[in-house]
Enzyme design. Sequence first.
Site, PDB file in Angstrom:
ATOM      1  N   GLY A  13       0.908  -1.226  -0.112  1.00  0.00           N
ATOM      2  CA  GLY A  13       0.051  -0.102   0.061  1.00  0.00           C
ATOM      3  C   GLY A  13       0.805   1.329  -0.130  1.00  0.00           C
ATOM      4  O   GLY A  13       0.479   2.102   0.739  1.00  0.00           O
ATOM      5  N   SER A  15       1.324   3.377  -2.673  1.00  0.00           N
ATOM      6  CA  SER A  15       0.966   4.530  -3.500  1.00  0.00           C
ATOM      7  C   SER A  15       0.375   5.567  -3.046  1.00  0.00           C
ATOM      8  O   SER A  15       0.224   6.620  -3.678  1.00  0.00           O
ATOM      9  CB  SER A  15      -0.015   3.883  -4.628  1.00  0.00           C
ATOM     10  OG  SER A  15      -1.218   3.298  -3.924  1.00  0.00           O
ATOM     11  N   ARG A  16      -0.175   5.709  -1.817  1.00  0.00           N
ATOM     12  CA  ARG A  16      -0.819   6.757  -1.086  1.00  0.00           C
ATOM     13  C   ARG A  16      -0.613   6.863   0.354  1.00  0.00           C
ATOM     14  O   ARG A  16      -0.196   5.870   0.931  1.00  0.00           O
ATOM     15  CB  ARG A  16      -2.453   6.637  -1.296  1.00  0.00           C
ATOM     16  CG  ARG A  16      -2.852   6.877  -2.915  1.00  0.00           C
ATOM     17  CD  ARG A  16      -4.372   6.933  -2.811  1.00  0.00           C
ATOM     18  NE  ARG A  16      -4.832   5.815  -2.881  1.00  0.00           N
ATOM     19  CZ  ARG A  16      -6.127   5.270  -2.195  1.00  0.00           C
ATOM     20  NH1 ARG A  16      -6.527   6.303  -1.324  1.00  0.00           N
ATOM     21  NH2 ARG A  16      -6.314   4.063  -1.990  1.00  0.00           N
ATOM     22  N   ASN A  93       1.484  -2.375   5.363  1.00  0.00           N
ATOM     23  CA  ASN A  93       0.779  -1.285   5.684  1.00  0.00           C
ATOM     24  C   ASN A  93      -0.659  -1.384   5.007  1.00  0.00           C
ATOM     25  O   ASN A  93      -1.378  -0.400   5.467  1.00  0.00           O
ATOM     26  CB  ASN A  93       1.601  -0.029   5.047  1.00  0.00           C
ATOM     27  CG  ASN A  93       0.775   1.257   5.108  1.00  0.00           C
ATOM     28  OD1 ASN A  93       0.589   1.977   5.852  1.00  0.00           O
ATOM     29  ND2 ASN A  93       0.546   1.414   3.710  1.00  0.00           N
ATOM     30  N   SER A 145      -3.521  -0.023  14.487  1.00  0.00           N
ATOM     31  CA  SER A 145      -4.231   1.467  14.757  1.00  0.00           C
ATOM     32  C   SER A 145      -4.702   1.548  16.336  1.00  0.00           C
ATOM     33  O   SER A 145      -4.741   0.657  17.021  1.00  0.00           O
ATOM     34  CB  SER A 145      -5.209   1.320  13.853  1.00  0.00           C
ATOM     35  OG  SER A 145      -6.360   2.440  14.371  1.00  0.00           O
ATOM     36  N   TYR A 158     -13.118  -2.845  11.475  1.00  0.00           N
ATOM     37  CA  TYR A 158     -11.830  -2.638  11.565  1.00  0.00           C
ATOM     38  C   TYR A 158     -10.966  -2.780  12.744  1.00  0.00           C
ATOM     39  O   TYR A 158      -9.801  -3.022  12.921  1.00  0.00           O
ATOM     40  CB  TYR A 158     -11.771  -0.830  11.361  1.00  0.00           C
ATOM     41  CG  TYR A 158     -10.470  -0.264  10.976  1.00  0.00           C
ATOM     42  CD1 TYR A 158     -10.146  -0.094   9.850  1.00  0.00           C
ATOM     43  CD2 TYR A 158      -9.937   0.602  12.022  1.00  0.00           C
ATOM     44  CE1 TYR A 158      -8.654   0.576   9.848  1.00  0.00           C
ATOM     45  CE2 TYR A 158      -8.803   1.272  11.832  1.00  0.00           C
ATOM     46  CZ  TYR A 158      -8.151   1.190  10.593  1.00  0.00           C
ATOM     47  OH  TYR A 158      -6.985   2.036  10.340  1.00  0.00           O
ATOM     48  N   ALA A 160     -11.363  -5.043  14.968  1.00  0.00           N
ATOM     49  CA  ALA A 160     -11.055  -6.592  15.333  1.00  0.00           C
ATOM     50  C   ALA A 160      -9.847  -6.635  14.456  1.00  0.00           C
ATOM     51  O   ALA A 160      -9.027  -7.735  14.785  1.00  0.00           O
ATOM     52  CB  ALA A 160     -12.185  -7.268  14.916  1.00  0.00           C
ATOM     53  N   LYS A 162      -7.351  -4.752  13.569  1.00  0.00           N
ATOM     54  CA  LYS A 162      -6.179  -4.152  13.918  1.00  0.00           C
ATOM     55  C   LYS A 162      -5.729  -4.837  15.165  1.00  0.00           C
ATOM     56  O   LYS A 162      -4.467  -4.677  15.673  1.00  0.00           O
ATOM     57  CB  LYS A 162      -6.389  -2.587  14.030  1.00  0.00           C
ATOM     58  CG  LYS A 162      -6.543  -1.922  12.825  1.00  0.00           C
ATOM     59  CD  LYS A 162      -5.354  -1.890  11.570  1.00  0.00           C
ATOM     60  CE  LYS A 162      -5.464  -1.305  10.255  1.00  0.00           C
ATOM     61  NZ  LYS A 162      -4.410  -1.703   9.516  1.00  0.00           N
TER      62      LYS A 162
HETATM   63  P1  NAP Z   1      -5.061   5.135   2.245  1.00  0.00           P
HETATM   64  O1  NAP Z   1      -4.642   6.440   1.935  1.00  0.00           O
HETATM   65  O2  NAP Z   1      -6.594   4.771   1.991  1.00  0.00           O
HETATM   66  O3  NAP Z   1      -4.153   4.355   1.290  1.00  0.00           O
HETATM   67  C1  NAP Z   1      -4.260   2.955   1.304  1.00  0.00           C
HETATM   68  C2  NAP Z   1      -3.129   2.450   0.752  1.00  0.00           C
HETATM   69  O4  NAP Z   1      -3.434   0.831   0.649  1.00  0.00           O
HETATM   70  C3  NAP Z   1      -3.203   2.667  -0.886  1.00  0.00           C
HETATM   71  O5  NAP Z   1      -1.876   2.465  -1.336  1.00  0.00           O
HETATM   72  C4  NAP Z   1      -3.991   1.424  -1.404  1.00  0.00           C
HETATM   73  O6  NAP Z   1      -3.606   1.279  -2.713  1.00  0.00           O
HETATM   74  C5  NAP Z   1      -3.392   0.436  -0.777  1.00  0.00           C
HETATM   75  N1  NAP Z   1      -4.095  -0.847  -0.519  1.00  0.00           N
HETATM   76  C6  NAP Z   1      -5.654  -0.909  -0.270  1.00  0.00           C
HETATM   77  N2  NAP Z   1      -6.088  -2.228  -0.264  1.00  0.00           N
HETATM   78  C7  NAP Z   1      -4.813  -2.901  -0.782  1.00  0.00           C
HETATM   79  C8  NAP Z   1      -4.820  -4.386  -1.267  1.00  0.00           C
HETATM   80  N3  NAP Z   1      -5.900  -4.929  -0.981  1.00  0.00           N
HETATM   81  N4  NAP Z   1      -3.550  -4.719  -1.419  1.00  0.00           N
HETATM   82  C9  NAP Z   1      -2.507  -3.787  -1.761  1.00  0.00           C
HETATM   83  N5  NAP Z   1      -2.478  -2.477  -1.274  1.00  0.00           N
HETATM   84  C10 NAP Z   1      -4.043  -1.967  -0.870  1.00  0.00           C
HETATM   85  O7  NAP Z   1      -4.844   4.725   3.667  1.00  0.00           O
HETATM   86  P2  NAP Z   1      -3.967   5.301   4.965  1.00  0.00           P
HETATM   87  O8  NAP Z   1      -4.554   6.168   5.713  1.00  0.00           O
HETATM   88  O9  NAP Z   1      -2.708   5.709   4.270  1.00  0.00           O
HETATM   89  O10 NAP Z   1      -3.644   3.813   5.847  1.00  0.00           O
HETATM   90  C11 NAP Z   1      -2.331   3.034   5.638  1.00  0.00           C
HETATM   91  C12 NAP Z   1      -2.577   1.938   6.830  1.00  0.00           C
HETATM   92  O11 NAP Z   1      -2.583   2.743   7.980  1.00  0.00           O
HETATM   93  C13 NAP Z   1      -3.779   1.185   6.870  1.00  0.00           C
HETATM   94  O12 NAP Z   1      -3.574  -0.252   7.173  1.00  0.00           O
HETATM   95  C14 NAP Z   1      -4.729   1.877   7.855  1.00  0.00           C
HETATM   96  O13 NAP Z   1      -5.647   0.890   8.559  1.00  0.00           O
HETATM   97  C15 NAP Z   1      -3.505   2.252   8.829  1.00  0.00           C
HETATM   98  N6  NAP Z   1      -3.973   3.411   9.649  1.00  0.00           N
HETATM   99  C16 NAP Z   1      -4.328   4.622   9.097  1.00  0.00           C
HETATM  100  C17 NAP Z   1      -4.946   5.594   9.935  1.00  0.00           C
HETATM  101  C18 NAP Z   1      -5.441   6.995   9.330  1.00  0.00           C
HETATM  102  O14 NAP Z   1      -5.717   7.705  10.144  1.00  0.00           O
HETATM  103  N7  NAP Z   1      -5.238   7.228   8.313  1.00  0.00           N
HETATM  104  C19 NAP Z   1      -4.652   5.321  11.537  1.00  0.00           C
HETATM  105  C20 NAP Z   1      -4.393   4.054  11.945  1.00  0.00           C
HETATM  106  C21 NAP Z   1      -3.941   3.234  11.045  1.00  0.00           C
HETATM  107  P3  NAP Z   1      -4.409   1.720  -4.095  1.00  0.00           P
HETATM  108  O15 NAP Z   1      -3.872   3.223  -4.260  1.00  0.00           O
HETATM  109  O16 NAP Z   1      -4.037   0.974  -5.236  1.00  0.00           O
HETATM  110  O17 NAP Z   1      -5.806   2.086  -3.676  1.00  0.00           O
END
Ligand code: NAP
Length: 251
Positions: A13, A15-16, A93, A145, A158, A160, A162
Site C-alpha cells: 500500500g 501508492s498513497r 501497511n 491502529s 476495523y 478487530a 487491527k
Molecule cells: P489510504 O490513504 O487509504 O491508502 C491505502 C493504501 O493501501 C493505498 O496505497 C492502497 O492502494 C493500498 N491498498 C488498499 N487495499 C489494498 C490491497 N488489497 N492490496 C494492496 N494494497 C492495498 O490509507 P492510509 O490512511 O494511508 O492507511 C494506511 C494504513 O494505516 C492502513 O493499514 C490503515 O488501516 C492504517 N491506519 C491509518 C490511519 C489513518 O488515520 N489514516 C490510522 C491508523 C491506522 P491503491 O492506491 O491502489 O488503492
Amino acid sequence: MQLLEKQVALVTGGSRGIGEAVALKLAEHGADIAFTYVSDNSAAKAKELEERLQAYGVKARGWKSNAGAYTECEQLVKEVLEAFGKIDILVNNAGISRDNLLLRLSEDQWDDVMQINLKSVYNLTKQVIRPMMKARSGSIINMSSIIGIKGNAGQSSYAASKAGIIGFTKSVAQELGSRNIRCNAVAPGFVETDMTQYLKEGDAAKSYIEKIPLGRFGKGEDIADAVLFLASPLSSYITGQVLSVCGGLSM
Ligand code: NAP
C-alpha cells in the site's frame, strides 16, 4: 553512513497516504524500495513515486498486487527477491476501512476488512520469513491502529482486524526472535490521508482535535519516522511491541 544503507524494504500500500510517506522516508535513509498498490487508478501515481524514490539514489519499483490474496503475495515476494536479491524490511501497511454500526455491517464488509487488513499481514509475513531466517536478520513492521487498542463505535470490523494484527505481531516476535527477526506494530491515531478525509469535514474535525493532547491530526511523515526507527538498527533490541503514534490520543 545512512541508517538503512544496503537494505531492501517491501512496503504494501505504498501508492498513497502513510505507505507513500513510509516508502519515501526509508528511501531517504538509503533503502531500496519495493512497494505495492491494488487499483488501476493508482498505476500512474506509482510510476511517479518510483521516480521520486529513485531520486534518492536507491532502486525502486512498484507492483500491482492484492495484499489480501495469498497467491498474489507469493508471486510478489518471488519477483521482489528476483529483482532486489533480498528483503530485509517488510512493512505491512495496506489497509481499508468499511465503517458501519454492527447492526448494519454486512458479512461482505466484515470479510473485506479481515481479508485486506489482517489476512494480508499473514500472507506477506509468511512469504518473507524463510529468506529472513536464512539471512538471520529482518524487521517486520505491521500497521495496526489505536482503534485496535481502544475500539470505536462504527468500526468493529476495523478494530478487530487491527487488534488481530497486534496478537499476530507478538506471536511472530516470540517465534522468530531467536533468528534475529524482529516484529513490531505501529498504532497510528488519526492521520491525514484519503482514509480519514471524512474526519476533516464539518464540526467533526474540531471535536476530534479537541481529544488529541498534541492538538492536531498526524501526518504520514509522523508515522514514517516511527517506521524508520523500527526498521533500523536504532531499535535492534525492540521486538513484539506496539508503538502508538497518535499525539497522545491513546492515553
Ligand atoms: P489510504 O490513504 O487509504 O491508502 C491505502 C493504501 O493501501 C493505498 O496505497 C492502497 O492502494 C493500498 N491498498 C488498499 N487495499 C489494498 C490491497 N488489497 N492490496 C494492496 N494494497 C492495498 O490509507 P492510509 O490512511 O494511508 O492507511 C494506511 C494504513 O494505516 C492502513 O493499514 C490503515 O488501516 C492504517 N491506519 C491509518 C490511519 C489513518 O488515520 N489514516 C490510522 C491508523 C491506522 P491503491 O492506491 O491502489 O488503492
